[in-house]
Design a protein around this motif. Sequence first.
Motif, mmCIF file in Angstrom:
data_model
loop_
_atom_site.group_PDB
_atom_site.id
_atom_site.type_symbol
_atom_site.label_atom_id
_atom_site.label_comp_id
_atom_site.label_asym_id
_atom_site.label_seq_id
_atom_site.Cartn_x
_atom_site.Cartn_y
_atom_site.Cartn_z
ATOM 1 N N LYS A 88 -23.826 -3.446 14.011
ATOM 2 C CA LYS A 88 -25.089 -4.188 14.098
ATOM 3 C C LYS A 88 -25.474 -4.434 15.553
ATOM 4 C CE LYS A 88 -27.313 -8.444 12.427
ATOM 5 N NZ LYS A 88 -27.121 -9.684 11.621
ATOM 6 N N LEU A 89 -24.517 -4.856 16.378
ATOM 7 C CA LEU A 89 -24.787 -5.100 17.792
ATOM 8 C C LEU A 89 -25.127 -3.808 18.525
ATOM 9 C CD1 LEU A 89 -22.050 -7.714 18.795
ATOM 10 C CD2 LEU A 89 -24.516 -8.082 18.639
ATOM 11 N N ALA A 90 -24.374 -2.747 18.236
ATOM 12 C CA ALA A 90 -24.620 -1.464 18.900
ATOM 13 C C ALA A 90 -26.023 -0.949 18.593
ATOM 14 C CB ALA A 90 -23.564 -0.444 18.466
ATOM 15 N N LEU A 91 -26.468 -1.103 17.349
ATOM 16 C CA LEU A 91 -27.814 -0.663 16.968
ATOM 17 C C LEU A 91 -28.893 -1.538 17.601
ATOM 18 C CD1 LEU A 91 -27.315 0.140 13.172
ATOM 19 C CD2 LEU A 91 -28.001 1.776 14.953
ATOM 20 N N GLN A 92 -28.689 -2.856 17.599
ATOM 21 C CA GLN A 92 -29.700 -3.769 18.129
ATOM 22 C C GLN A 92 -29.854 -3.644 19.637
ATOM 23 O OE1 GLN A 92 -28.452 -7.650 16.799
ATOM 24 N NE2 GLN A 92 -29.541 -7.506 14.847
#
Length: 302
Positions: A88-92
């Motif tokens: 989730k963090l990598a995508l955001q």
Amino acid sequence: MKSLVVITTGDPLGIGPEITVKALKNSRVRRACRVVVIGEPRALKQVGWTDDLGSLLAVESTCKLPAAHAPSQVGGDISFCAVQLGIKLALQKNIPLVTAPISKQSWHLAAVPFTGHTELLRQRTGSDGLMMFVSGNLRCALVTEHFALSHLPLTQQRVEKSALLFSRALKKLGIKNPKIGLCAVNPHAGDNGQFGTEENKILLPALKNLQRNGVRIGGPLPSDAAWLAHLKGQYDGLLCTYHDQALLGLKLAAKKPIVHLTAGLPFIRTSPAHGTAFDIAGQQKADPQSMVSAILFAARKN
């Protein structure tokens, strides 16, 4: 400014927390990046975690961590939640993700509906992630991953898609016009159908289509000949048809730490090329060099 890297620490009962802490104490890693670490705080503190190593996002369970270093439902729950948050963090934020080893058995015990990182990454990102390994000038990728040989889902379409992803990934590594060696499935590359038909029915048609579309690829090559040719520099990478065809040759031939990466994702994802090593977990015996290389690779490519 230093690169920002997200690290998930894997199964809390394996060596993931240990190799993460050791890697973050490495001077090259400290110079290269800032990190956000996602993991179980008790397991990290047991192996020397301090707040100056990075920012910690805690993933905890209401259950007590088992005393034994072994597959467990708790370990599966924690490591799965950590990876989901990391994705989730990598995508955001469009930042690299480094994942310490998870236990497939722990994920199974926790009823996780994925066999490993790669399958989860594909589903969460909607991408055709390609399992790939790099060690110095050695590079290989997998057409199929975690399957029994008797159930190998090898198709012409899958070979062609994997080869295209591999070629693009090699170009991103700085190889302008990569040449790929395609490994055969059967002994002696099937010997024209004497020892199996996959070469004639699947691999050769795929190879011809790829060549017509401008991909530099040769084969199908028997595995031993393929690895010897790669070591001599005749190919920039090997496209392997099944898991151990890649890992056996690579681990025997590699002189430098191996980095596992998933090509074709919207962000960089790397990991060390080993498992949870429950047998040495908690003993401060784990070698962090593959983890160090995975973090540095992610930081450099960001």
